[in-house]
Design an enzyme around this catalytic site. Structure first.
Site, PDB file in Angstrom:
ATOM      1  CE  LYS A  90      10.216  15.763  -8.799  1.00 19.41           C
ATOM      2  NZ  LYS A  90       9.340  16.226 -10.060  1.00 19.41           N
TER       3      LYS A  90
ATOM      4  CD  GLU B 235      -3.087   5.291  -9.054  1.00 16.67           C
ATOM      5  OE1 GLU B 235      -2.817   4.290  -9.800  1.00 16.67           O
ATOM      6  OE2 GLU B 235      -3.043   6.591  -9.460  1.00 16.67           O
TER       7      GLU B 235
ATOM      8  CB  CYS C 242      -4.247   5.934 -13.121  1.00 19.26           C
ATOM      9  SG  CYS C 242      -5.324   7.046 -11.867  1.00 19.26           S
TER      10      CYS C 242
ATOM     11  CD  GLU D 295      -1.150   3.232 -16.881  1.00 17.24           C
ATOM     12  OE1 GLU D 295      -2.062   3.886 -16.322  1.00 17.24           O
ATOM     13  OE2 GLU D 295       0.128   3.268 -16.358  1.00 17.24           O
TER      14      GLU D 295
END
Length: 488
Positions: A180, A255, A289, A390
């Site tokens: 997905k 992650e 990231c 973040e």
């Protein structure tokens, strides 16, 4: 591939057939460079569509396992060749769909080819070890065995590399896959899956379903026939993956991002450090990231570094990633664009000082896209939200540290621990950084972003959970070990 009438509509891929969703509805993918441009349409899938995909993968998992690792590797070699032939088309689609510049998109697609060939080679590498037995009349050895059906959920920022570095090892080690992708990059993902389809994989081995995270993503995570789940995405979504997987006792690999520091010491090569800060902070519009979102500079060289940084940032060209000479594209979506703007206001409210950038770009082509100028804040305290959360955009926080010890303390003062880098010419500083920094990827005199495909990738603390991705380390997640004892 699967084109319907005049509109390019990409279907689900289930049991080796491109099929419409039972909903008969699609999701429009528009370009962040020009929100009036439709890149394509993907399926708005239902739970029943997902059920068919999972049943398909479950049905053939034994036969796929039994064809042997060498033969599975040969399929990946075929996929690599097909992806390489379609590299330019897939890279252009990536740029149109999520805004990454064309050179970066080509580089990422080429990396996908290399990853496929690396794991194709695993088909001819060992899958166990012989271990001495205390019984001289016995043979004892280990054998790797696949887990079964593996769910793969990927983000939009690397729509070729991340799916491939999950799917390729899953397949070569004998698992079947239900994939997905993020909706914002699902057209690119469909073209990647078409390369697998053209390679002639056996029926049901790889299945592709698009749709919402709440229906398809959560449905995949919760499904009782799923044997493992690998996920890259937000921390909140990752926590839900972990909770569901842990409750059912299946393997999971997460992650979930970072707030990565780049430390500049008083003896560093400032020109190289500036180049790395800009590349690490603003390449891919900061949507990595491993991006260098915090730049921590020793006070002795702080002003000199800042002056050089601002001067070099002024040379960055922002615009349509398909155009030659453009260095940075737009934010990948309206939601990401609004999120970055929100953090710019938060930085001002918290008392940080805007050094450069800090606004959306206006006029000409910018009005149709999600463009924000490269942004730098200073007078940033480590506890500020812009130094802790973040942001995932073209946004750097400059932090002044009195010495290396304080710089490392600031670098570690976050819940994340994905990557970190330092610029120094002092061997003692280098060794101290390697020992003390809390990060899974440590880079010296290089930007924090980037890892070679043959090396393990993953972080510490809230950045990652489970075994590492990429390289030989992937085998630890996608297989279980059997120990066999044979008595003569």
């Amino acid at each position: 591939m699967q084109i319907l009438s005049k509109e390019i509509t990409y279907k689900n891929f289930i049991y080796n057939e491109w099929v419409d969703s039972e909903s008969h509805e699609t999701i429009k993918s528009t370009s962040p460079m020009n929100k009036e441009e439709v890149v394509g349409y993907v399926q708005k899938s239902t739970k029943n569509d997902l059920e068919k995909a999972i049943q398909s993968a479950h049905k053939v998992k034994k036969t796929w396992r039994k064809i042997g690792q060498a033969q599975r590797g040969q399929y990946l070699f075929k996929v690599a060749d097909i992806l390489e032939k379609n590299l330019n088309d897939i890279a252009e689609t990536m740029t149109r769909e999520m805004g990454k510049t064309l050179p970066e998109a080509k580089g990422e697609t080429a990396r996908g080819v290399a990853i496929l060939r690396y794991y194709a080679g695993e088909g001819m590498r060992k899958e166990g070890d012989v271990i001495p037995s205390s019984d001289c009349d016995a043979l004892m050895f280990t054998k790797r065995t696949p887990l079964g059906v593996v769910g793969v959920i990927t983000p939009w920022n690397f729509p070729v590399a991340i799916p491939i570095w999950k799917i390729a090892p899953a397949l070569v080690y004998g698992n079947t896959v239900v994939f997905k992708p993020a909706t914002d990059a699902a057209v690119t993902a469909a073209k990647v899956i078409d390369c697998f389809a053209q390679a002639g994989l056996p029926e049901g081995v790889l299945n592709f379903v698009t749709g919402s995270g709440s229906i398809i993503g959560q449905g995949l995570i919760d499904h009782p026939l799923l044997n493992a789940i690998t996920f890259t995405g937000s921390e909140n979504a990752g926590q839900k993956v972990a909770q569901s997987a842990a409750a059912r006792g299946i393997k999971f690999q997460l992650e979930m991002g970072g707030k990565n520091p780049l430390i500049v010491t008083k003896d560093a090569d400032l020109d190289s450090a500036v180049e790395a800060a800009i590349s690490g902070g603003f390449r891919s519009t900061g949507q990595k990231c491993t991006a260098s979102s915090r730049v921590i500079v020793e006070s002795v060289v702080y002003e000199s570094f800042k002056e050089k940084l601002v001067e070099e940032i002024s040379k960055i060209t922002v615009g349509n990633g398909l155009n030659e000479g453009v260095w940075m594209g737009p934010c990948a979506s309206e939601s990401q664009f609004n999120s970055v703007k929100k953090y710019i206001e938060i930085g001002k409210e918290e008392g940080a000082v805007l050094v450069t950038g800090g606004g959306e770009l206006k006029g000409d082509e910018f009005d149709k896209g999600y463009y924000i100028s490269p942004t730098v804040f200073e007078n940033v305290k480590p506890e500020m939200r812009i130094a802790q959360e973040e942001i995932f955009g073209p946004f750097i926080t400059l932090i002044n540290a009195k010495d290396l010890e304080e710089a490392i303390e600031i670098a570690n003062d976050t819940k994340y621990g994905l990557s970190a880098s330092i610029f120094t010419t002092n061997i003692n500083a280098l060794l101290e950084f390697v020992d003390e920094i809390e990060a899974g990827l440590v880079r010296i005199n290089a930007e924090s972003a980037g890892v070679e495909l043959q090396a393990p990738f993953g972080g510490m603390k809230a950045s990652s959970t489970g075994s590492r991705e990429q390289g030989e380390a992937a085998k630890e997640f996608y297989t279980a070990i059997k120990t066999i004892f044979i008595k003569g």
